[in-house]
Write an enzyme that holds these catalytic residues in place. Structure first.
Site, PDB file in Angstrom:
ATOM      1  CG  ASP A 184      -2.151  -0.837   1.053  1.00 47.43           C
ATOM      2  OD1 ASP A 184      -2.477  -1.189  -0.095  1.00 47.43           O
ATOM      3  OD2 ASP A 184      -2.803  -1.156   2.061  1.00 47.43           O
ATOM      4  CG  HIS A 185       2.801   2.738   3.485  1.00 44.16           C
ATOM      5  ND1 HIS A 185       2.550   4.014   3.938  1.00 44.16           N
ATOM      6  CD2 HIS A 185       2.221   1.909   4.379  1.00 44.16           C
ATOM      7  CE1 HIS A 185       1.862   3.959   5.062  1.00 44.16           C
ATOM      8  NE2 HIS A 185       1.660   2.690   5.359  1.00 44.16           N
TER       9      HIS A 185
END
Length: 395
Positions: free
Chosen positions: A170-171
């Site tokens: 996600d990051h």
């Protein structure tokens, strides 16, 4: 006026949970007017991230959604979809992380939105790239970590399949989306034309893992197996000291020789196994095993002082709790307290990067659900009756 290099850029944020909000918060932090569109029940992360004083703004939600305005639209209704299309027609960027069929049902495809607004930059964060057999599958961070080889690499490191203890996919993909959006904004400044961006999570993480760990399979014919042995050696970890652990890295010859001197083994700089970069790589297991037992007779603080004087890269080993107390974190002002209208006093994680021209100056706390619905729709030209009708449809 927000200040920051993106002041005047309007972003419609149709993302939820982590990957999209990471990207849109960055844009908001540097001045963009980010309008977060939430369903009637709100972003899933409001509750998925754990308890909070109000029960509607978890810690993770707060950390990924500052400096945004929130409006509620029920995109199951035609009127809400038409309202959203009006907002997109006046926007600079729209960021979405729905699956393809959901985009089509909601009328949010790049073809439709950019037909009404040729300057629009349409950024779609997808789980999987279009054209492949996985295109319409749902994806979360753990799904992508498992499918892209991250969990498999962890198995080689710790002995069983494991996810990294951070939402790495996600990051990472959220940061890549920021890059792509800024590239498109730069191109638009030169051409006047918007753009269509697709940022697939799976392919991006697969590319990272393959570039890192294809290793000897990078050659044709193959020179051997996959996996960088320095990274995947189980002894590649914080080293035990007399009273804890320490993190060190000695990659260059100068650093390795200084390390040998510091630990009282200067003769190792003449050992052919360890005297060169190539030798240490070839004998990485023996090198790591030596390091593992070399530091047990002094405290972490003593070793940090010794290695600093010897110019050997070293840092304290932190737990999540001790990281909060790191003096450097305090020196740079990374953690500050702010007041939130529903959650009270909260800790804000500040911007780690500095831009000479500055960032947003009018900090806004993460929004309450639908906090700015009337404000945003009034700015967009909707009359009071329409706004009240839209709000009533949410009851």
């Amino acid at each position: 006026m927000s200040g920051g290099p993106l002041e005047g850029v309007r972003v419609i944020d149709l993302t939820s949970v982590v990957v999209g909000p990471v990207a849109t918060q960055f844009l908001a932090d540097y001045g963009a007017d980010v309008i977060k569109i939430e369903p009637p029940e709100g972003d899933l992360l409001r509750k998925l991230g754990g308890k909070s004083p109000s029960g509607d703004a978890s810690a993770k939600f707060l950390h990924f959604n500052r400096n945004k305005r929130s409006i509620i639209l029920d995109l199951k209704t035609q009127e809400a979809r038409r309202t959203l299309q009006v907002l997109c027609a006046e926007a600079d960027v729209v960021v979405l992380n729905m699956r393809g069929p959901a985009l089509e049902r909601a009328g949010l495809t790049d073809e439709l939105l950019r037909a009404a607004n040729p300057r629009l930059i349409h950024c779609w964060l997808a789980g999987f790239g279009q054209g492949g057999r996985y295109a319409d599958r749902p994806a979360y961070d753990t799904i992508v970590q498992g499918a892209s080889g991250v969990a498999g690499a962890m198995e080689r490191l710790v002995g069983q399949p494991s996810y990294a203890p951070v939402l790495a996919a996600d990051h990472t993909v959220g940061l890549i989306a920021i890059q792509m959006i800024l590239l498109a904004l730069y191109r638009r400044e030169r051409t006047g034309q918007g753009d269509s961006i697709q940022v697939p999570m799976f392919e991006n993480m697969a590319a990272f893992m393959l570039a890192e760990h294809m290793y000897l399979r990078s050659f044709e014919p193959s020179l051997g197996g996959t996996g960088d042995p320095r990274i995947l050696d189980p002894q590649n970890r914080p080293l035990p000291t007399l009273d804890g652990h320490i993190c060190i890295s000695a990659n260059t010859d100068a650093q390795a020789y200084a390390f040998f001197e510091a630990v009282g083994r200067p003769e190792l700089k003449d050992d052919p196994r360890f005297s060169t970069v190539a030798g240490r790589f070839k004998n990485v297991q023996a090198f790591f095993e030596f390091r593992l037992g070399a530091l047990r007779e002094r405290t972490t603080a003593q070793w940090l002082s010794i290695f600093e004087n010897a110019n050997v890269p070293a840092m304290p080993y932190h737990t999540l709790e001790t990281l909060l107390e790191d003096p450097h974190i305090d020196d740079v002002g990374m953690l500050t307290t702010v007041e939130h209208p529903s959650e009270g006093t909260i800790w804000n994680v500040g911007l780690p990067n500095k831009l000479g021209s500055g960032a947003r100056t009018d900090y806004m706390p993460p929004p309450m659900r639908g906090q700015h619905t009337t404000e945003v729709l009034t700015e967009a030209g909707f009359d009071a009756a329409t706004i009240e009708r839209l709000k009533a449809s949410l009851a």
